[in-house]
Design an enzyme around this catalytic site. Sequence first.
Site, PDB file in Angstrom:
ATOM      1  N   GLY A  97      29.733  57.846   6.800  1.00 12.91           N
ATOM      2  CA  GLY A  97      28.849  56.685   6.840  1.00 12.91           C
ATOM      3  C   GLY A  97      29.371  55.591   5.921  1.00 12.91           C
TER       4      GLY A  97
ATOM      5  CG  ASP B 256      26.385  52.613   0.866  1.00 13.90           C
ATOM      6  OD1 ASP B 256      25.379  53.228   1.229  1.00 13.90           O
ATOM      7  OD2 ASP B 256      27.267  53.121   0.149  1.00 13.90           O
TER       8      ASP B 256
ATOM      9  CE  LYS C  91      32.367  56.416   2.494  1.00 13.52           C
ATOM     10  NZ  LYS C  91      30.988  56.811   2.822  1.00 13.52           N
TER      11      LYS C  91
ATOM     12  N   GLY D 164      25.574  57.289  -1.851  1.00 10.48           N
ATOM     13  CA  GLY D 164      25.177  58.683  -2.063  1.00 10.48           C
ATOM     14  C   GLY D 164      25.924  59.331  -3.218  1.00 10.48           C
TER      15      GLY D 164
ATOM     16  CD  GLU E 128      31.423  59.354   0.650  1.00  9.50           C
ATOM     17  OE1 GLU E 128      30.406  59.782   1.199  1.00  9.50           O
ATOM     18  OE2 GLU E 128      31.446  58.254   0.069  1.00  9.50           O
TER      19      GLU E 128
HETATM   20  C1  5RP Z   1      27.800  58.400   0.213  1.00  8.75           C
HETATM   21  C2  5RP Z   1      28.094  57.257   1.110  1.00  8.75           C
HETATM   22  C3  5RP Z   1      27.303  57.172   2.364  1.00  8.75           C
HETATM   23  O1  5RP Z   1      28.165  57.254   3.436  1.00  8.75           O
HETATM   24  C4  5RP Z   1      26.578  55.856   2.398  1.00  8.75           C
HETATM   25  O2  5RP Z   1      25.763  55.772   1.233  1.00  8.75           O
HETATM   26  C5  5RP Z   1      25.705  55.720   3.651  1.00  8.75           C
HETATM   27  O3  5RP Z   1      24.645  56.619   3.583  1.00  8.75           O
HETATM   28  P1  5RP Z   1      23.581  56.747   4.752  1.00  8.75           P
HETATM   29  O4  5RP Z   1      24.295  57.246   5.958  1.00  8.75           O
HETATM   30  O5  5RP Z   1      22.570  57.736   4.216  1.00  8.75           O
HETATM   31  O6  5RP Z   1      22.966  55.390   4.972  1.00  8.75           O
HETATM   32  O7  5RP Z   1      28.943  56.444   0.866  1.00  8.75           O
HETATM   33  O8  5RP Z   1      28.541  58.318  -0.974  1.00  8.75           O
END
Ligand code: 5RP
Length: 262
Positions: free
Chosen positions: A90, A92, A102, A105, A111
Amino acid sequence: MTGELSPIDKAKFVAAKRSVDYVEDGMRVGLGTGSTAAWMVRCLGELVRDQGLKIKGVPTSTRTAELARDVGIEVISLDEAKWLDLTIDGADEFDANLNLIKGGGGALLQEKIVATASDQMIVIADVGKEVETLGAFPLPVEVIPFGWETTKSLIEEMLISMDVLGRDASLRMNGDRPFVTDEGNYILDLHLGRIGAANQLAMVLNQMPGVVENGLFIDICDVVILGFGDGRVETRDINEGTVEEGKLDFLESDNLFTDLQD
Ligand code: 5RP
């Protein structure tokens, strides 16, 4: 059941569902972190269980590793895999060049390592993640705990000479304690508002003592699969210069969706 989900959750699900079409037998696949990536891991688990798909997954966090094992995906380390065919994760924020923010999370370090060690990175996102210019989402920067306040001050000072709107950094918290990453580090969230020169900022940040990695993913992502709340999916390939549109029928996939949600 799907009617009870928010349009954003539906959008995340359809993007995730479409992304697993890229996964083929025998692949080593990087498994991202976050709510959208979690849908993708569940979709892959279903293919493994029901269609005998044979893959090895390299998770980007302990959370994803646990989920992947739960749904029946064989999990290996990056060092065992050495190189990956594909990473699906995913984001942000993403812009028109498929540069990303990113780390919302907190898993940006693993990542970025995993995505960089892949032939292809596919980002799955709901439509709200698309931006003209990166920076409205606070930029996560992973720092070592030692001297983090000094590192924070140095980053704020460095930002004076950068093309950004804001310069405040905040320590990410988990309740009343600092949030700690899988690698035992802290996260500083930089409230920049707008990042004018993302490449320059990414390079300067990574040269600072105490900084382990930043959440700017520049020239790493190849494909974005964008989900919409009504089931539409748009696939943009930056290398091919193509945009494909499709739609996932919620009624046909209702059982699957309900099962995956449980
Ligand atoms: C985690 C990330 C995620 O991919 C990003 O925060 C997107 O999260 P979500 O799919 O819950 O919107 O970078 O480190």
